[in-house]
Design an enzyme around this catalytic site. Structure first.
Site, PDB file in Angstrom:
ATOM      1  N   GLY A 180     -23.258  -9.385  -7.795  1.00 34.84           N
ATOM      2  CA  GLY A 180     -23.075 -10.818  -7.627  1.00 34.84           C
ATOM      3  C   GLY A 180     -23.031 -11.265  -6.183  1.00 34.84           C
ATOM      4  NE  ARG A 230     -17.956   0.443  -9.312  1.00 31.96           N
ATOM      5  CZ  ARG A 230     -16.860  -0.242  -8.997  1.00 31.96           C
ATOM      6  NH1 ARG A 230     -15.672   0.340  -8.911  1.00 31.96           N
ATOM      7  NH2 ARG A 230     -16.965  -1.538  -8.744  1.00 31.96           N
ATOM      8  CE  LYS A 251     -23.544  -8.214 -11.630  1.00 29.17           C
ATOM      9  NZ  LYS A 251     -24.980  -8.279 -11.831  1.00 29.17           N
ATOM     10  CB  ALA A 286     -27.679  -8.907  -2.502  1.00 30.55           C
ATOM     11  N   GLY A 287     -28.981  -7.858  -5.488  1.00 28.55           N
ATOM     12  CA  GLY A 287     -30.234  -7.875  -6.257  1.00 28.55           C
ATOM     13  C   GLY A 287     -30.642  -9.316  -6.494  1.00 28.55           C
ATOM     14  N   GLY A 288     -29.884  -9.981  -7.434  1.00 28.20           N
ATOM     15  CA  GLY A 288     -30.172 -11.394  -7.685  1.00 28.20           C
ATOM     16  C   GLY A 288     -30.035 -12.224  -6.419  1.00 28.20           C
ATOM     17  CE  LYS A 293     -28.990  -4.876 -14.618  1.00 26.38           C
ATOM     18  NZ  LYS A 293     -27.608  -4.372 -14.764  1.00 26.38           N
ATOM     19  CG  ASP A 351     -30.448  -2.415 -11.530  1.00 25.22           C
ATOM     20  OD1 ASP A 351     -30.856  -3.572 -11.412  1.00 25.22           O
ATOM     21  OD2 ASP A 351     -29.257  -2.086 -11.368  1.00 25.22           O
ATOM     22  CD  GLU A 352     -27.128  -0.833 -13.756  1.00 29.47           C
ATOM     23  OE1 GLU A 352     -27.389  -0.974 -12.541  1.00 29.47           O
ATOM     24  OE2 GLU A 352     -27.032  -1.784 -14.538  1.00 29.47           O
ATOM     25  CG  HIS A 410     -22.008   0.997  -6.524  1.00 29.76           C
ATOM     26  ND1 HIS A 410     -22.672  -0.189  -6.680  1.00 29.76           N
ATOM     27  CD2 HIS A 410     -22.956   1.913  -6.213  1.00 29.76           C
ATOM     28  CE1 HIS A 410     -23.964  -0.014  -6.483  1.00 29.76           C
ATOM     29  NE2 HIS A 410     -24.169   1.259  -6.195  1.00 29.76           N
ATOM     30  CE  LYS A 448     -27.671   0.840  -6.877  1.00 36.48           C
ATOM     31  NZ  LYS A 448     -28.288   0.195  -8.057  1.00 36.48           N
TER      32      LYS A 448
END
Ligand code: CAP
Ligand code: MG
Length: 415
Positions: free
Chosen positions: A340, A270, A310, A361-363, A153, A179-180, A302, A177
């Protein structure tokens, strides 16, 4: 105006007026207090009361709240409209989610839901676009908008970030996107990342003929967020992302006021919400955080994966329904499911939350055995299978990227 006794803030015969703001709380009275005692104290402390006897002059405006429904463990409290400053979410929350969260009269208290009267709703901007972003800025039509976050991330260089964007967009993902916790760090500065990622977006749009978007994280102090939003708009970006809980609602409102003059949608991450909404009997429910976000004016937020991902569960479906419901003409908000997720969880997810959503979805993209572009293709194929009402396994028979994802993860939901 009632004196200081807490009973004056309880009236189970009271019928809220249309202009009242009504809150539902779950409360656990402290030892030695019953529900009526606790209800009076919550209504008092969240409106105009205190514990001491006061000599109150006649001309003081009576802004007392009234606890009008008291059932086992839950109460409803009505607040007069004039207790609140229109358009000022910070002040409203200082009433309905302020001192009462720490009062000794209750062992626990949770703000479950708010009925926002038109008299308050009309003082807020609301979303500039809402779910219309799917057609205004993307080609998602009635399928979910697909997003991915580069992983790890943080730590990727700007060049690596841009290359991952290229592969994800080529693979059929609509939105990249940030990451936060990626904002403007030494390894991947905001301005460089913005410029080079948008340049790559334009190249991929040219190559594919498809509309693509970049949810760039502008999270920072309010003035800096406005400056970053201006840079996004000036370089042809259509979206900004804000970590709405860590920045605070007043800062989000400042950004939303600023985007009135920019054709830029706000994506609300969030992160930190679980500090308020995870403990079942205390805090502020995600439902209320989502309501606040809609009034203040984010376009997507979100809201969880209906317990498929997850992160801890919440009433995703109920919250999403509220975000879509009419609220005195305010635009809706596009719900985002993330955390997740991977191609094997797309069908059960969409069965639960429908398709007027964004899914991220990232991972579940970059962890694909054949890398990012294959992962993006697999994610898109899982959505296309759903659109065609074909089972993922059957669709995978002639879509190798999806087959590899299903072999790798099945329908397992990670923790
Ligand atoms: C997901 C994510 C999102 C969470 C946020 C992460 O990554 O980027 O921030 O989904 O949670 O950092 O975990 P993965 P929520 O797809 O790799 O899990 O959507 O519940 O607010
Ligand atoms: Mg993240």
């Amino acid at each position: 105006m009632p004196g200081i006794s807490y009973e004056d803030f309880v009236d189970t015969g009271y019928l809220p007026s249309d202009s009242d703001l009504v809150c539902e709380f779950a409360i656990e009275p402290a030892a030695g207090l019953d529900m009526v005692d606790a209800a009076g104290r919550v209504a008092s402390e969240s409106s105009n009361g205190t514990w001491a006897t006061l000599d109150v002059s006649e001309d003081v405006v009576d802004l007392s709240a009234t606890a009008f429904r008291i059932e086992d463990g839950e109460i409803a409290v009505a607040y007069p409209r004039d207790l609140f400053e229109g358009g000022n979410m910070a002040q409203i929350l200082s009433c309905i989610a302020g001192n009462i969260m720490g009062m000794k009269a209750v062992d626990a208290i949770r703000l479950l839901d708010v009925r926002w009267p038109e008299a308050i709703v009309e003082t807020f901007r609301g979303p500039q676009f809402g779910s219309a972003v799917k057609s205004e800025f993307l080609d998602a039509g009635d399928r979910p908008a697909l997003a991915t976050v580069p992983k790890p991330k943080v730590g990727l260089t700007t060049d690596d970030h841009v290359e991952i964007a290229r592969r994800a967009w080529l693979g059929g993902i609509d939105l990249l996107k940030d990451d936060e916790n990626l904002t403007n760090q030494s390894f991947n500065g905001f301005e460089d990342r913005l410029t080079h990622t948008l340049e790559m977006r334009d190249r991929v749009e040219e190559e594919t003929g498809d509309s693509k978007g970049y949810l760039v994280n502008i999270t920072a102090n309010a003035d800096e967020m406005k400056r970053r939003a201006d840079l996004v708009a000036a370089q042809g970006g259509d979206f900004v992302m804000v970590d709405v809980v860590t920045t605070g609602w007043a800062a989000v409102a400042s950004v939303r006021e600023h985007t009135d003059d920019l054709d830029v949608a706000i994506h609300a991450h969030r992160a930190m919400h679980a500090a308020f909404d995870r403990v079942e009997n205390h805090g502020v429910a995600m439902r209320v955080l989502a309501q606040i976000a809609r009034l203040v004016g984010v376009d997507h937020i979100h809201t969880g994966t209906a317990n498929l991902g997850k992160l801890a569960n919440e009433d995703t479906v109920g919250i999403n329904d509220w975000l879509a419901d009419d609220l005195y003409g305010l635009n809706d908000v596009l719900p985002v499911a993330s955390g997740g997720l991977h191609p094997g969880t797309v069908k059960p997810l969409l069965d639960r939350i429908g398709t007027n959503v964004m899914i991220q979805a990232g991972g579940g993209v970059h962890g694909h055995p054949d890398g990012t572009e294959a992962g993006a293709r697999a994610f898109r194929q899982a959505v296309d299978a759903y659109r065609d009402d074909v089972s993922p396994d059957e669709y995978a028979e002639d879509h190798p990227e999806l087959a590899a994802a299903l072999d790798n993860w099945g329908t397992h939901t990670p923790r």
